[in-house]
Design an enzyme around this catalytic site. Sequence first.
Site, PDB file in Angstrom:
ATOM      1  CG  LEU A 130     -18.876  11.392 -43.158  1.00 55.72           C
ATOM      2  CD1 LEU A 130     -19.438  11.634 -44.522  1.00 55.72           C
ATOM      3  CD2 LEU A 130     -17.766  10.370 -43.253  1.00 55.72           C
ATOM      4  CD  GLN A 341      15.251  21.376 -54.892  1.00 53.07           C
ATOM      5  OE1 GLN A 341      14.293  21.773 -54.260  1.00 53.07           O
ATOM      6  NE2 GLN A 341      16.460  21.884 -54.750  1.00 53.07           N
ATOM      7  CD  GLU A 368     -12.797  10.238 -50.653  1.00 52.74           C
ATOM      8  OE1 GLU A 368     -13.513  10.917 -51.375  1.00 52.74           O
ATOM      9  OE2 GLU A 368     -12.879   9.001 -50.601  1.00 52.74           O
TER      10      GLU A 368
HETATM   11  C1  LIG Z   1     -10.061  20.630 -48.453  1.00 56.74           C
HETATM   12  C2  LIG Z   1     -10.811  19.699 -47.571  1.00 56.74           C
HETATM   13  C3  LIG Z   1     -11.944  19.075 -48.061  1.00 56.74           C
HETATM   14  C4  LIG Z   1     -12.685  18.220 -47.243  1.00 56.74           C
HETATM   15  N1  LIG Z   1     -13.858  17.669 -47.707  1.00 56.74           N
HETATM   16  C5  LIG Z   1     -14.657  17.002 -46.839  1.00 56.74           C
HETATM   17  C6  LIG Z   1     -15.982  16.595 -47.240  1.00 56.74           C
HETATM   18  O1  LIG Z   1     -16.426  16.821 -48.366  1.00 56.74           O
HETATM   19  N2  LIG Z   1     -16.728  15.943 -46.328  1.00 56.74           N
HETATM   20  C7  LIG Z   1     -16.300  15.666 -45.055  1.00 56.74           C
HETATM   21  O2  LIG Z   1     -17.052  15.072 -44.291  1.00 56.74           O
HETATM   22  N3  LIG Z   1     -15.051  16.037 -44.653  1.00 56.74           N
HETATM   23  C8  LIG Z   1     -14.232  16.708 -45.511  1.00 56.74           C
HETATM   24  N4  LIG Z   1     -13.000  17.140 -45.103  1.00 56.74           N
HETATM   25  C9  LIG Z   1     -12.520  16.810 -43.768  1.00 56.74           C
HETATM   26  C10 LIG Z   1     -11.444  15.744 -43.782  1.00 56.74           C
HETATM   27  O3  LIG Z   1     -12.011  14.506 -44.121  1.00 56.74           O
HETATM   28  C11 LIG Z   1     -10.750  15.759 -42.417  1.00 56.74           C
HETATM   29  O4  LIG Z   1      -9.980  16.938 -42.354  1.00 56.74           O
HETATM   30  C12 LIG Z   1      -9.895  14.538 -42.196  1.00 56.74           C
HETATM   31  O5  LIG Z   1     -10.687  13.387 -42.056  1.00 56.74           O
HETATM   32  C13 LIG Z   1      -9.017  14.647 -40.941  1.00 56.74           C
HETATM   33  O6  LIG Z   1      -9.729  15.104 -39.842  1.00 56.74           O
HETATM   34  P1  LIG Z   1      -9.155  16.353 -39.000  1.00 56.74           P
HETATM   35  O7  LIG Z   1      -8.842  17.420 -39.951  1.00 56.74           O
HETATM   36  O8  LIG Z   1     -10.117  16.648 -37.920  1.00 56.74           O
HETATM   37  O9  LIG Z   1      -7.795  15.843 -38.426  1.00 56.74           O
HETATM   38  P2  LIG Z   1      -7.589  15.009 -37.078  1.00 56.74           P
HETATM   39  O10 LIG Z   1      -8.446  13.799 -37.100  1.00 56.74           O
HETATM   40  O11 LIG Z   1      -7.678  15.925 -35.916  1.00 56.74           O
HETATM   41  O12 LIG Z   1      -6.086  14.547 -37.258  1.00 56.74           O
HETATM   42  C14 LIG Z   1      -4.984  15.399 -37.008  1.00 56.74           C
HETATM   43  C15 LIG Z   1      -3.721  14.552 -37.219  1.00 56.74           C
HETATM   44  O13 LIG Z   1      -3.708  13.463 -36.285  1.00 56.74           O
HETATM   45  C16 LIG Z   1      -3.625  12.233 -36.974  1.00 56.74           C
HETATM   46  N5  LIG Z   1      -4.413  11.220 -36.285  1.00 56.74           N
HETATM   47  C17 LIG Z   1      -5.695  11.306 -35.841  1.00 56.74           C
HETATM   48  N6  LIG Z   1      -6.068  10.167 -35.267  1.00 56.74           N
HETATM   49  C18 LIG Z   1      -5.008   9.315 -35.346  1.00 56.74           C
HETATM   50  C19 LIG Z   1      -4.763   7.981 -34.932  1.00 56.74           C
HETATM   51  N7  LIG Z   1      -5.699   7.253 -34.317  1.00 56.74           N
HETATM   52  N8  LIG Z   1      -3.550   7.435 -35.186  1.00 56.74           N
HETATM   53  C20 LIG Z   1      -2.596   8.156 -35.817  1.00 56.74           C
HETATM   54  N9  LIG Z   1      -2.762   9.420 -36.226  1.00 56.74           N
HETATM   55  C21 LIG Z   1      -3.950  10.004 -36.003  1.00 56.74           C
HETATM   56  C22 LIG Z   1      -4.188  12.519 -38.361  1.00 56.74           C
HETATM   57  O14 LIG Z   1      -3.753  11.583 -39.325  1.00 56.74           O
HETATM   58  C23 LIG Z   1      -3.657  13.926 -38.610  1.00 56.74           C
HETATM   59  O15 LIG Z   1      -2.333  13.847 -39.034  1.00 56.74           O
HETATM   60  C24 LIG Z   1     -12.238  17.980 -45.911  1.00 56.74           C
HETATM   61  C25 LIG Z   1     -11.081  18.602 -45.436  1.00 56.74           C
HETATM   62  C26 LIG Z   1     -10.393  19.468 -46.239  1.00 56.74           C
HETATM   63  C27 LIG Z   1      -9.189  20.189 -45.666  1.00 56.74           C
END
Ligand SMILES: Cc1cc2nc3c(=O)[nH]c(=O)nc-3n(C[C@H](O)[C@H](O)[C@H](O)COP(=O)(O)OP(=O)(O)OC[C@H]3O[C@@H](n4cnc5c(N)ncnc54)[C@H](O)[C@@H]3O)c2cc1C
Length: 384
Positions: A130, A341, A368
Amino acid sequence: MTIDLMDAQGLSEAHAAMRETARRFAAAEIAPVAAELDESEAYPGEFYARLAAAGLFGITVPEALGGAGADALAYALVMEELSRGYASVADQVGLVELLGTLLTQYGSPAQQERYLRPLLKAERRCAYALTEAEAGSDLGSLRTAARRDGEGWVLSGAKLWIHNAPVADFAAVLARTDPAAGHRGMSVFLVDLDSPGVTRGRKEHKMGQRASPVGGLAFDEVRLPRDALLGPEGRGFHMMMSVLDKGRVGIAALALGILMAALEDSIAYARQRVQFGKPIAEFQAVQWMIADMAKDVQATRLMIMEAARLLDGGGRATLAASMAKCFAADAAVARTADAVQIHGGSGYIRGVRVERLYRDAKITQIYEGTNQIQRMIMARTLLA
Ligand SMILES: Cc1cc2nc3c(=O)[nH]c(=O)nc-3n(C[C@H](O)[C@H](O)[C@H](O)COP(=O)(O)OP(=O)(O)OC[C@H]3O[C@@H](n4cnc5c(N)ncnc54)[C@H](O)[C@@H]3O)c2cc1C
């Protein structure tokens, strides 16, 4: 030492047997090599063949399709036990469950034959794709797109941080098929990753759960046959989200497994570490950290059981699943910090289990759906 909170709740014979199978496998096979896998970042493919053979792949997929035909509670119990051995291994079981559920619900018989059955035998590896550079929490910003081309489709775009991208044989890819239709203009495609035009990005080096490889996938004008489309066109966003309630119960259970391991190690260490002439378990400050850990284990388990009960009863589980995932992940991060800790300096040293548990726990607050997104889901449900 085994700590069995909640055993008084009483599990059915079938649930208890499944939990026992997972518990034994985790203790005998997974836990002894977890530190080694964390260090090497190797993908333990041999485990998955054996987990599949033991009926622990596709736990809620019907037997007729090659799964175990069990329920969400069984899935949660297995995830907890495997994660107690090593979260990375449970993580893989969770990924197979996600894809397994998607293919069970939306796959044609031909797609189930081609993808689901080999997946559940660990003959083919999957990915669930995704996330993109501009589309993390905000999947509405997705840019990967598929356009019709004769009988089939042409797919272009790039995904990142995708579990199994470095090793998967196929991926379920969410792509835009109608740019004007927003969330209703997205569809899911089953993409063989050896297709011309597919390239894999580098494998990322992660903080924790380091035996679950994560990387990018790029699609450059990849030609897909008509039957690569999974489910109805334009329903992709809904389909991918629809399997996440169960997925989040799985992640909550994975976090619970980490919590259980932290609790076990904290009790054992507090009993044997002597300072000021007595075991540190006799100091109230340490006792309270252990009590809080056990309290969170118990609360997490109750929340998971409730969410699983709703899923198994066919009711709406979104609120309960988001609550369980969010609570479990926050508890796992906070309590593994306490476990470090309690271990003092030794808790900061590589090779001591709580150091790894602390790192393994963190991602449960991010993937997720981040815990901020879980809170948004809860608030939306409560305020609707
Ligand atoms: C180890 C790992 C495995 C993963 N596996 C998969 C996978 O198999 N398939 C897949 O599709 N993705 C995968 N991901 C991606 C993961 O789902 C995303 O990293 C996650 O959904 C967050 O997106 P982002 O990293 O772009 O953070 P962002 O969306 O940029 O968020 C950054 C920060 O802002 C906050 N934020 C964003 N929008 C809002 C809002 N509206 N209100 C309040 N706070 C907000 C978030 O909570 C976070 O703290 C993986 C990521 C990692 C690190």
